[in-house]
Design a protein around this motif. Structure first.
Motif, mmCIF file in Angstrom:
data_model
loop_
_atom_site.group_PDB
_atom_site.id
_atom_site.type_symbol
_atom_site.label_atom_id
_atom_site.label_comp_id
_atom_site.label_asym_id
_atom_site.label_seq_id
_atom_site.Cartn_x
_atom_site.Cartn_y
_atom_site.Cartn_z
ATOM 1 N N PRO A 104 0.842 -1.202 -0.057
ATOM 2 C CA PRO A 104 0.059 -0.005 0.079
ATOM 3 C C PRO A 104 0.857 1.183 0.199
ATOM 4 C CG PRO A 104 -0.236 -1.190 2.214
ATOM 5 C CD PRO A 104 0.558 -1.909 1.224
ATOM 6 N N ASN A 105 2.090 1.222 0.467
ATOM 7 C CA ASN A 105 2.855 2.477 0.670
ATOM 8 C C ASN A 105 3.901 2.743 -0.301
ATOM 9 O OD1 ASN A 105 1.330 3.111 2.943
ATOM 10 N ND2 ASN A 105 2.616 1.776 4.141
ATOM 11 N N PHE A 106 4.463 1.646 -1.060
ATOM 12 C CA PHE A 106 5.611 1.837 -1.770
ATOM 13 C C PHE A 106 5.184 1.013 -3.477
ATOM 14 C CE2 PHE A 106 7.262 1.837 2.507
ATOM 15 C CZ PHE A 106 8.104 2.865 2.331
ATOM 16 N N TYR A 107 6.031 1.625 -4.158
ATOM 17 C CA TYR A 107 6.246 1.086 -5.448
ATOM 18 C C TYR A 107 7.505 0.133 -5.186
ATOM 19 C CZ TYR A 107 3.107 4.429 -7.241
ATOM 20 O OH TYR A 107 2.141 5.075 -7.796
ATOM 21 N N THR A 158 9.397 -2.398 7.573
ATOM 22 C CA THR A 158 10.180 -1.633 8.698
ATOM 23 C C THR A 158 10.617 -0.087 7.920
ATOM 24 O OG1 THR A 158 12.098 -2.359 7.161
ATOM 25 C CG2 THR A 158 11.430 -3.842 9.035
ATOM 26 N N LEU A 159 9.776 0.103 6.958
ATOM 27 C CA LEU A 159 10.024 1.368 6.257
ATOM 28 C C LEU A 159 8.907 2.399 6.429
ATOM 29 C CD1 LEU A 159 11.598 0.162 2.729
ATOM 30 C CD2 LEU A 159 12.626 0.791 4.872
ATOM 31 N N ASP A 160 9.195 3.616 6.561
ATOM 32 C CA ASP A 160 8.220 4.865 6.650
ATOM 33 C C ASP A 160 8.007 5.424 5.441
ATOM 34 O OD1 ASP A 160 6.191 6.719 7.657
ATOM 35 O OD2 ASP A 160 8.199 7.803 7.923
ATOM 36 N N PRO A 161 6.938 5.404 4.615
ATOM 37 C CA PRO A 161 7.234 6.175 3.254
ATOM 38 C C PRO A 161 7.176 7.631 3.569
ATOM 39 C CG PRO A 161 4.820 5.511 3.891
ATOM 40 C CD PRO A 161 5.737 4.833 4.939
ATOM 41 N N ASP A 162 6.860 8.335 4.372
ATOM 42 C CA ASP A 162 7.143 9.676 4.585
ATOM 43 C C ASP A 162 8.486 9.842 4.947
ATOM 44 O OD1 ASP A 162 4.586 10.735 3.888
ATOM 45 O OD2 ASP A 162 3.945 10.185 6.053
ATOM 46 N N GLY A 163 9.214 9.045 5.762
ATOM 47 C CA GLY A 163 10.503 9.095 5.942
ATOM 48 C C GLY A 163 11.581 8.942 4.956
ATOM 49 N N TYR A 208 16.953 5.735 -2.504
ATOM 50 C CA TYR A 208 15.976 4.807 -1.705
ATOM 51 C C TYR A 208 16.606 3.562 -1.238
ATOM 52 C CZ TYR A 208 12.479 7.583 -4.540
ATOM 53 O OH TYR A 208 11.741 8.827 -5.105
ATOM 54 N N PRO A 209 16.171 3.079 -0.154
ATOM 55 C CA PRO A 209 16.485 1.926 0.414
ATOM 56 C C PRO A 209 16.170 0.703 -0.494
ATOM 57 C CG PRO A 209 14.361 2.479 1.505
ATOM 58 C CD PRO A 209 14.650 3.726 0.689
ATOM 59 N N TYR A 210 17.279 -0.192 -0.446
ATOM 60 C CA TYR A 210 16.995 -1.421 -1.130
ATOM 61 C C TYR A 210 17.239 -2.477 -0.530
ATOM 62 C CZ TYR A 210 22.123 -1.511 -1.141
ATOM 63 O OH TYR A 210 23.471 -1.432 -0.527
ATOM 64 N N LEU A 211 16.775 -3.747 -0.903
ATOM 65 C CA LEU A 211 16.951 -5.183 -0.505
ATOM 66 C C LEU A 211 17.529 -6.035 -1.746
ATOM 67 C CD1 LEU A 211 16.461 -7.517 1.775
ATOM 68 C CD2 LEU A 211 14.376 -7.691 0.674
ATOM 69 N N GLU A 212 18.695 -6.527 -1.433
ATOM 70 C CA GLU A 212 19.336 -7.480 -2.465
ATOM 71 C C GLU A 212 19.022 -8.979 -2.207
ATOM 72 O OE1 GLU A 212 23.689 -8.594 -3.598
ATOM 73 O OE2 GLU A 212 23.261 -6.813 -4.490
ATOM 74 N N LEU A 213 18.458 -9.802 -3.047
ATOM 75 C CA LEU A 213 17.933 -11.161 -3.067
ATOM 76 C C LEU A 213 18.467 -11.895 -4.014
ATOM 77 C CD1 LEU A 213 14.012 -10.891 -2.128
ATOM 78 C CD2 LEU A 213 16.056 -11.163 -0.505
ATOM 79 N N PRO A 214 19.431 -12.905 -3.679
ATOM 80 C CA PRO A 214 20.023 -14.036 -4.372
ATOM 81 C C PRO A 214 19.038 -15.168 -4.976
ATOM 82 C CG PRO A 214 21.206 -14.407 -2.442
ATOM 83 C CD PRO A 214 19.927 -13.123 -2.291
ATOM 84 N N PHE A 215 18.961 -15.391 -6.227
ATOM 85 C CA PHE A 215 18.447 -16.818 -6.666
ATOM 86 C C PHE A 215 19.022 -17.319 -7.515
ATOM 87 C CE2 PHE A 215 15.074 -13.165 -6.052
ATOM 88 C CZ PHE A 215 14.199 -13.656 -5.180
#
Length: 392
Positions: free
Chosen positions: A145-148, A176-181, A192-199
């Motif tokens: 609901p808060n992020f693309y 864990t992320l606040d969209p306004d922050g 922008y904060p990021y998350l790296e996932l290996p597959f």
């Protein structure tokens, strides 16, 4: 006879990445898709009656390569019609079992043949693309609901990903992320904060992009924002070279000039790929002069093009090529195909017969000739496709 079904439509969703193009365009109720259906039905109505059954069958295929090829053939015919030609479908040739797609006639006189084709990735590449598209669809199904989510991928998954596991990891991270922050930090120059996932077979980086207040929690908004693949699949230059060469070998002698129209379905195809594929890879040669100085020769080309090889000019039955990249009903107002003339053609094409932009190759130099925009020639409305409130 129609291309699309005459059915009531209520489906307002976006097209899924792994969905058949025809299936979506046949079912979607969005105004832009309705405009596309209306336009293509008009084109199909003018299409030669003796070739309609075959084109319709391919156009309605759930195999995207067949559907896209049929669309491009319909597009080329409409272009010829708008240019004032009477296009005969599959004209017979004496002593040849193959038939060009069209013979363009004007005032009952034949002017040139058109052969229409498209390039596609290998089966292995198509499989990798399908698995990547499946990953995109699963991310789009995420309730965010808060992020693309932006995606930057290296490689492609070697097997289908678990939707449950993928969404579980993404939901835990986004919670864990606040969209306004995040928006405030970004305005101050932070990333922008990021998350790296290996597959297996790839590494994917997800970027959290805050939605604006109006779109937060709103239904019907896609989760995926920006997709930035970092690997290039396929080779547009080789695809163009091999496709034009293959089509050229079908005809040894022709009574009229031949144009080969190519829709390059590669995600990465640029002007240099087109010219390299047709007349050879551009390069630089350094020559040692008798006085010891080195002379640099620019714009020389390797003999590895469709029209020029190690033994010199080849495939000279082709008078010109009309090349466009990833043309679709969505991009016909943006893209204007250029016609590139073959400088070694046995039957050169009269430039006055073609109203769109052209390129003429002479002495290893390329000269452009301005022409009409495809959008104007096709009489497309402004803007195209029609705008839809709330769809962005």
């Amino acid at each position: 006879m129609q291309l699309f079904d005459s059915i009531p439509r209520t489906d307002l969703r976006w097209m899924r990445y792994n969905e058949s193009q025809f299936q979506y365009h046949n079912l979607a109720a969005r105004p832009s898709i309705d405009a596309i259906r209306t336009l293509l039905e008009g084109w199909f109505e003018r299409f030669p009656a003796d070739a309609k059954d075959d084109l319709r069958e391919r156009f309605r295929s759930r195999i995207n390569s067949q559907h896209r090829s049929a669309f491009f053939e319909l597009y080329v015919y409409e272009m010829l019609h708008r240019m004032g030609y009477q296009a005969v479908a599959h004209p017979p040739l004496e002593g040849v079992t193959s038939h060009p797609d069209f013979l363009a006639m004007r005032d009952s006189e034949p002017k040139f043949y058109m052969e229409v084709t498209a390039t596609f990735a290998s089966k292995e590449e198509q499989g990798a693309e399908a698995r990547t598209a499946d990953m995109y669809d699963k991310v789009n199904d995420l309730d965010s609901p808060n992020f693309y989510l932006g995606i930057r991928s290296i490689g492609s998954p070697s097997e289908s990903l678990s939707k449950k596991d993928l969404n579980k990891k993404l939901e835990a991270w986004l919670s864990t992320l606040d969209p306004d922050g995040v928006a405030s930090d970004y305005s101050l120059g932070k990333e922008y904060p990021y998350l790296e996932l290996p597959f297996d077979g790839c590494r994917v980086t997800f970027e959290a992009i805050p939605k604006g207040p109006k779109n937060r929690g709103r239904e019907g908004i896609r989760t995926l924002g920006i997709i930035l693949p970092e690997t290039v699949t396929g080779n547009a230059r080789l695809a163009i070279r091999d496709t034009v060469s293959l089509k050229a070998r079908k005809y040894k002698e022709l009574p009229h000039p031949l144009i080969i129209a190519v829709n390059v379905m590669s995600e990465f195809c640029h002007e240099i790929d087109v010219m390299d594929g047709l007349i050879g890879t551009e390069g630089v040669t350094e020559v040692l002069e008798p006085d010891g100085t080195i002379k640099t020769l620019w714009n020389l080309r390797d003999p590895n093009g469709a029209w020029y090889g190690p033994a010199g000019p080849r495939n000279c039955t082709v008078s010109a090529a009309m090349v466009v990249a990833q043309l679709s009903p969505w991009t016909i107002a943006l893209d204007t195909p250029e016609l590139i003339h073959n400088p070694w053609a046995k039957l050169p094409l009269d430039q006055t017969l073609w109203p769109l932009p052209q390129k003429v190759v002479s002495n290893n130099r390329v000269t452009r000739k301005a022409g009409e925009r495809a959008k104007t020639l096709l009489g497309l409305p402004e803007p195209w496709p029609v705008p839809e409130e709330g769809w962005s």
